[in-house]
Each structure stands twice: as C-alpha cells, then as structure tokens.
Motif scaffolding. Structure first.
Motif, PDB file in Angstrom:
ATOM      1  N   SER A  71      11.504   8.220  14.116  1.00 41.21           N
ATOM      2  CA  SER A  71      12.252   7.568  12.998  1.00 41.21           C
ATOM      3  C   SER A  71      11.262   6.816  12.701  1.00 41.21           C
ATOM      4  O   SER A  71      11.322   6.017  11.535  1.00 41.21           O
ATOM      5  N   VAL A  72      10.133   6.185  14.110  1.00 41.79           N
ATOM      6  CA  VAL A  72       9.403   4.736  13.355  1.00 41.79           C
ATOM      7  C   VAL A  72       8.162   5.756  12.461  1.00 41.79           C
ATOM      8  O   VAL A  72       7.612   5.060  11.226  1.00 41.79           O
ATOM      9  N   GLY A  73       7.840   7.123  12.550  1.00 41.78           N
ATOM     10  CA  GLY A  73       6.927   7.482  11.815  1.00 41.78           C
ATOM     11  C   GLY A  73       7.628   7.976  10.537  1.00 41.78           C
ATOM     12  O   GLY A  73       7.146   7.325   9.686  1.00 41.78           O
ATOM     13  N   LEU A  74       9.210   8.071  10.106  1.00 44.83           N
ATOM     14  CA  LEU A  74       9.237   7.797   9.238  1.00 44.83           C
ATOM     15  C   LEU A  74       9.370   7.277   8.089  1.00 44.83           C
ATOM     16  O   LEU A  74       9.427   6.561   7.076  1.00 44.83           O
ATOM     17  N   ARG A  75       9.774   5.378   9.159  1.00 43.49           N
ATOM     18  CA  ARG A  75       9.746   4.624   8.606  1.00 43.49           C
ATOM     19  C   ARG A  75       8.734   3.844   8.085  1.00 43.49           C
ATOM     20  O   ARG A  75       9.126   3.484   6.604  1.00 43.49           O
ATOM     21  N   VAL A  76       7.701   4.744   8.252  1.00 45.18           N
ATOM     22  CA  VAL A  76       6.063   4.031   7.896  1.00 45.18           C
ATOM     23  C   VAL A  76       5.526   4.717   6.706  1.00 45.18           C
ATOM     24  O   VAL A  76       5.471   4.309   5.297  1.00 45.18           O
ATOM     25  N   LEU A  77       6.450   6.414   6.556  1.00 42.86           N
ATOM     26  CA  LEU A  77       6.183   6.818   5.508  1.00 42.86           C
ATOM     27  C   LEU A  77       7.040   6.336   3.924  1.00 42.86           C
ATOM     28  O   LEU A  77       6.988   6.249   2.892  1.00 42.86           O
ATOM     29  N   LEU A  78       8.209   6.061   4.303  1.00 38.08           N
ATOM     30  CA  LEU A  78       9.312   5.243   3.840  1.00 38.08           C
ATOM     31  C   LEU A  78       8.847   4.372   2.761  1.00 38.08           C
ATOM     32  O   LEU A  78       8.959   4.129   2.304  1.00 38.08           O
ATOM     33  N   LYS A  79       8.703   3.211   4.055  1.00 36.37           N
ATOM     34  CA  LYS A  79       7.284   2.044   3.252  1.00 36.37           C
ATOM     35  C   LYS A  79       6.530   2.350   2.003  1.00 36.37           C
ATOM     36  O   LYS A  79       6.588   1.674   1.237  1.00 36.37           O
ATOM     37  N   HIS A  80       6.355   3.142   2.323  1.00 38.44           N
ATOM     38  CA  HIS A  80       4.375   3.609   1.830  1.00 38.44           C
ATOM     39  C   HIS A  80       4.664   4.330   0.482  1.00 38.44           C
ATOM     40  O   HIS A  80       5.280   3.766  -1.041  1.00 38.44           O
ATOM     41  N   GLU A  81       6.213   5.008   0.897  1.00 38.54           N
ATOM     42  CA  GLU A  81       7.344   5.651  -0.513  1.00 38.54           C
ATOM     43  C   GLU A  81       8.155   4.392  -1.623  1.00 38.54           C
ATOM     44  O   GLU A  81       7.376   4.472  -2.136  1.00 38.54           O
ATOM     45  N   VAL A  82       8.447   3.645  -1.203  1.00 44.04           N
ATOM     46  CA  VAL A  82       8.567   2.280  -1.518  1.00 44.04           C
ATOM     47  C   VAL A  82       7.838   1.494  -2.658  1.00 44.04           C
ATOM     48  O   VAL A  82       8.183   1.397  -3.936  1.00 44.04           O
ATOM     49  N   ARG A  83       7.051   1.301  -1.879  1.00 43.80           N
ATOM     50  CA  ARG A  83       5.220   0.375  -2.274  1.00 43.80           C
ATOM     51  C   ARG A  83       5.689   1.877  -3.237  1.00 43.80           C
ATOM     52  O   ARG A  83       4.773   0.591  -4.568  1.00 43.80           O
ATOM     53  N   SER A  84       4.562   3.193  -3.482  1.00 47.15           N
ATOM     54  CA  SER A  84       4.555   3.026  -4.040  1.00 47.15           C
ATOM     55  C   SER A  84       4.938   3.528  -5.615  1.00 47.15           C
ATOM     56  O   SER A  84       4.948   2.999  -7.151  1.00 47.15           O
ATOM     57  N   ARG A  85       6.399   3.364  -5.380  1.00 51.26           N
ATOM     58  CA  ARG A  85       7.131   3.225  -6.950  1.00 51.26           C
ATOM     59  C   ARG A  85       7.417   2.023  -7.376  1.00 51.26           C
ATOM     60  O   ARG A  85       7.143   1.721  -8.362  1.00 51.26           O
ATOM     61  N   GLU A  86       7.160   0.037  -6.987  1.00 48.44           N
ATOM     62  CA  GLU A  86       6.781  -0.426  -6.780  1.00 48.44           C
ATOM     63  C   GLU A  86       5.300  -0.891  -7.779  1.00 48.44           C
ATOM     64  O   GLU A  86       5.591  -1.686  -8.467  1.00 48.44           O
ATOM     65  N   ARG A  87       4.862   0.171  -7.273  1.00 45.84           N
ATOM     66  CA  ARG A  87       3.250  -0.227  -8.098  1.00 45.84           C
ATOM     67  C   ARG A  87       2.814   0.976  -8.908  1.00 45.84           C
ATOM     68  O   ARG A  87       1.996   1.415  -9.223  1.00 45.84           O
ATOM     69  N   GLY A  88       4.016   1.932  -9.410  1.00 45.30           N
ATOM     70  CA  GLY A  88       3.352   2.887 -10.213  1.00 45.30           C
ATOM     71  C   GLY A  88       2.452   3.949  -9.580  1.00 45.30           C
ATOM     72  O   GLY A  88       1.707   4.559 -10.742  1.00 45.30           O
ATOM     73  N   PHE A  89       2.451   3.916  -8.524  1.00 44.06           N
ATOM     74  CA  PHE A  89       1.573   5.273  -8.115  1.00 44.06           C
ATOM     75  C   PHE A  89       1.944   6.537  -7.513  1.00 44.06           C
ATOM     76  O   PHE A  89       3.149   6.098  -6.807  1.00 44.06           O
ATOM     77  N   GLU A  90       1.862   7.850  -7.255  1.00 46.08           N
ATOM     78  CA  GLU A  90       2.013   9.016  -6.778  1.00 46.08           C
ATOM     79  C   GLU A  90       1.992   8.460  -5.305  1.00 46.08           C
ATOM     80  O   GLU A  90       0.525   8.611  -4.762  1.00 46.08           O
TER      81      GLU A  90
END
Length: 152
Positions: A71-90
């Motif tokens: 779950s820790v690994g998933l959390r890190v990836l999910l965090k950056h998925e959200v960040r990508s949506r906020e900042r507009g990159f794929e």
C-alpha cells in the motif's frame, strides 16, 4: 563452509533501484525490486523532480522489474497521478507483473492510471511463473487473459 558463504551482501541502495531514463517520447522512471517503505522516498524524490526538468514530456513509470508492492508503493504512485492531473502532464505506467500486478487489479488502482503497453510482453513461461507465484496454478486459463481468448 564459512558462515558467510552464499551471503550476497546488503541489498542495493534505493537510488540504484530507481532510474530515470529520458527519451524522445517520454521520461521513463524504471523501478526494480520491492516497491514498499524502503523504496518510497527514492521513488517519490525522483517523481517529484518531474516534469519540472523543463519538459512537457509524459512521465512513464516502468514497473516491469517490480517484484513486490504494498500500500505504501501504491500511495506514492497515486500521489503523483493526482499531481499530474493538477499540473497538466501525462503520467502513465507500464504495469507490473506477478504479485504487484495482482495487487493493482485487486485494489482497482489499475483503472485509475493510464497504462502504456509492455514493450516486451512476458513469455508463456514467465506468465506461468507469475500465475504460480500468485497461487493460481499453471494449467488453468488466467482470468486476466479474457481479452486475448478466442471468442469463437
């Protein structure tokens, strides 16, 4: 026989298990080993630097060499998925195989990430090994392969 015979030494440093590989089409972040608490900071640190490196290239996390995730690994990836949506990159993943792949399926997070196809699909032997490690046996069809089955 010495007490240290067969001892492989300490595990590789976290930084060596997270490699950034800029290419023309994307910036690839290649992760190997166990994506857990021990690797969390290294993955987070590398992903946090992107795409601030002055490029609007997609960020693709290549997880084909990940042997374990929690779950820790998933959390890190999910965090950056959200960040990508906020900042507009794929932000996309080349999905993991074996246990980490099953974790992604069971938790439903595989539906959240954009997925890039595996450029080197696993061989039949690798698929059988993944199935065996997931406790599915090797003789029955993999339920995850329903798309590739003949609909005839």
């Amino acid at each position: 026989m010495s007490a240290l015979e067969g001892f492989e030494g300490p595990p590789p440093a976290a930084e060596s298990r997270v490699r950034v590989d800029p290419r023309e089409d994307a910036v690839y972040v290649r992760i190997s080993g166990e994506l857990d608490l021990a690797l969390q900071d290294a993955v987070d640190g590398e992903l946090r630097k992107l795409p601030e490196r002055g490029s609007a290239l997609p960020v693709v996390v290549d997880m084909r060499e990940v042997t374990f995730a929690d779950s820790v690994g998933l959390r890190v990836l999910l965090k950056h998925e959200v960040r990508s949506r906020e900042r507009g990159f794929e932000f996309a993943l080349i999905p993991p195989r074996g246990q980490p792949g099953k974790l992604f399926e069971l938790t439903g997070v595989s539906k959240i990430f954009k997925v890039r196809p595996d450029p080197d699909p696993p061989s039949d032997a690798a698929k059988a090994a993944d199935r065996a490690s997931a406790g599915l046996g090797t003789d029955e069809p993999d339920p995850a392969d329903w798309l590739s089955r003949d609909k005839g």
